[in-house]
Scaffold this motif. Structure first.
Motif, PDB file in Angstrom:
ATOM      1  N   ILE A   1       0.831  -1.152   0.012  1.00  0.00           N
ATOM      2  CA  ILE A   1       0.026   0.093  -0.006  1.00  0.00           C
ATOM      3  C   ILE A   1       0.977   1.204   0.036  1.00  0.00           C
ATOM      4  O   ILE A   1       1.686   1.391   0.876  1.00  0.00           O
ATOM      5  CB  ILE A   1      -0.879   0.029   1.063  1.00  0.00           C
TER       6      ILE A   1
ATOM      7  N   GLU B   1      -2.436   5.825  -0.284  1.00  0.00           N
ATOM      8  CA  GLU B   1      -3.437   4.856  -0.694  1.00  0.00           C
ATOM      9  C   GLU B   1      -4.335   4.315   0.430  1.00  0.00           C
ATOM     10  O   GLU B   1      -3.869   4.174   1.566  1.00  0.00           O
ATOM     11  CB  GLU B   1      -2.830   3.754  -1.496  1.00  0.00           C
TER      12      GLU B   1
ATOM     13  N   ALA C   1      -5.535   0.336  -3.243  1.00  0.00           N
ATOM     14  CA  ALA C   1      -4.218  -0.115  -3.557  1.00  0.00           C
ATOM     15  C   ALA C   1      -4.375  -1.615  -4.286  1.00  0.00           C
ATOM     16  O   ALA C   1      -3.623  -1.966  -5.276  1.00  0.00           O
ATOM     17  CB  ALA C   1      -3.491  -0.508  -2.187  1.00  0.00           C
TER      18      ALA C   1
END
Length: 328
Positions: free
Chosen positions: A65, A69, A74
């Motif tokens: 990730i 995000e 992600a």
């Protein structure tokens, strides 16, 4: 950027990242994975080349990730980057797993254009692996990692009973086992497997002969010793079939053959209301046999081929459900 890196054997979470149960001063690494099903097949990472029963390890796709995000964004981005496949994810029924240094989120997903999901099976190689849709029998005959997530997903894939809320699991690999057990799968020339039948008021079930290891004893040696103590049979270990993880225990199961096939087993060190029985291997999927998730696999392997390395299974099937069908 690392795209869909291999998973590790992660733990069941009982908390969110940032909760007080996360060690102060530490910031766990967050990753996002996908649970993607198309035409009753599951998207998994497969080692490049052929994968026979129990050979190698399937993995749920997972990736980093990035800063800024959300986990659900992600997983959409990583899958698009890896395969070109556009998916939509469900956020209310994710699975969250936490281990030392890791917070992993897995989201159920579906292809925006279902027909494009077929292209996943020919996606480009990812660090020696590829993403592919694999059917339930193929997945279930090999290790799928992480094992606690695999149990939940394969059960849902088999029964059609998917969960509707967030699931928090725990992985028995996180801590040293509270007990190590070893069992021997002995099959005679008639295609019958040796089992221990247990009886209590209103209930009957079966177990694979075996018992706990002694200090510093190897599981395969414990399986041989326990079989002698319980049945009088002397056996030779051929290969390790599976490692089953349940309630803090780790159980090793070995395929074994009798040193002298002419010798019949005797009921020696058995508990009260127990007896030895020979039952047809093909009956195993329908028997109330512990471990439940191993039972049907033994029958399947006996018909096809034995795994080349032990399959790791998480098995939380309660004793009350041993009579229910299991092909996952």
């Amino acid at each position: 950027m690392t795209i869909f890196e291999p998973t590790s054997l992660v733990t069941n979470a009982t908390r969110k990242a940032g909760d007080q149960s996360v060690p102060r001063g530490r910031h766990p690494r967050e990753r996002a994975g996908v649970i993607l099903v198309h035409e009753d097949r599951l998207a998994v990472k497969v080692p490049t080349g052929s994968l026979g029963p129990g050979e190698g390890c399937y993995e749920f796709p997972i990736g980093e990730i990035c800063a800024g995000e959300t986990p659900e964004a992600a997983v959409v981005s990583r899958l698009r980057e890896a395969t070109g496949l556009e998916v939509r994810v469900s956020t209310h029924d994710c699975v969250r797993l936490v281990s030392t240094g890791h917070v992993d989120w897995y989201f159920r997903a579906s292809a925006v254009v279902p027909s494009t999901a077929a292209t996943l099976s020919v996606s480009r190689s990812l660090a020696g692996n590829r993403l592919a849709f694999v059917d339930l029998p193929s997945i279930a005959a090999a290790t799928l990692s992480p094992p606690s997530l695999a149990e939940v997903v394969l059960h849902a894939l088999s029964t059609g009973e998917w969960w509707s809320n967030e699931i928090r699991l725990s992985d028995p690999c996180e801590k040293p086992p509270s007990r190590i057990r070893a069992g021997a799968v002995v099959i005679n020339a008639k295609g019958e497997v040796l089992l221990i039948e247990r009886n209590s008021p209103g209930r009957r079930w079966y177990e694979i002969p075996g018992g706990g290891t002694e200090p510093d004893e190897l599981p395969e040696n414990a399986a041989v010793r326990e079989l002698v103590e319980e049945t009088g049979l002397s056996v030779v270990i051929r290969l390790e079939l599976a490692v089953v993880l349940k309630e803090g225990r780790r159980e090793h199961y070995f395929l074994a053959s009798c040193s002298d096939p002419a010798v019949e087993p005797r009921e020696l060190d058995l508990r009260e209301h127990s007896k030895l029985v020979w039952l047809d291997v093909s009956d195993l999927p329908n028997l109330p046999l512990w471990p439940k998730r191993l039972a049907w696999r033994i029958a399947h392997w006996h018909k096809t081929e034995w795994p080349k390395s032990p399959v790791v299974l998480s098995d939380s099937v309660p004793d009350a459900d041993l009579t229910k069908p299991c092909d996952w």
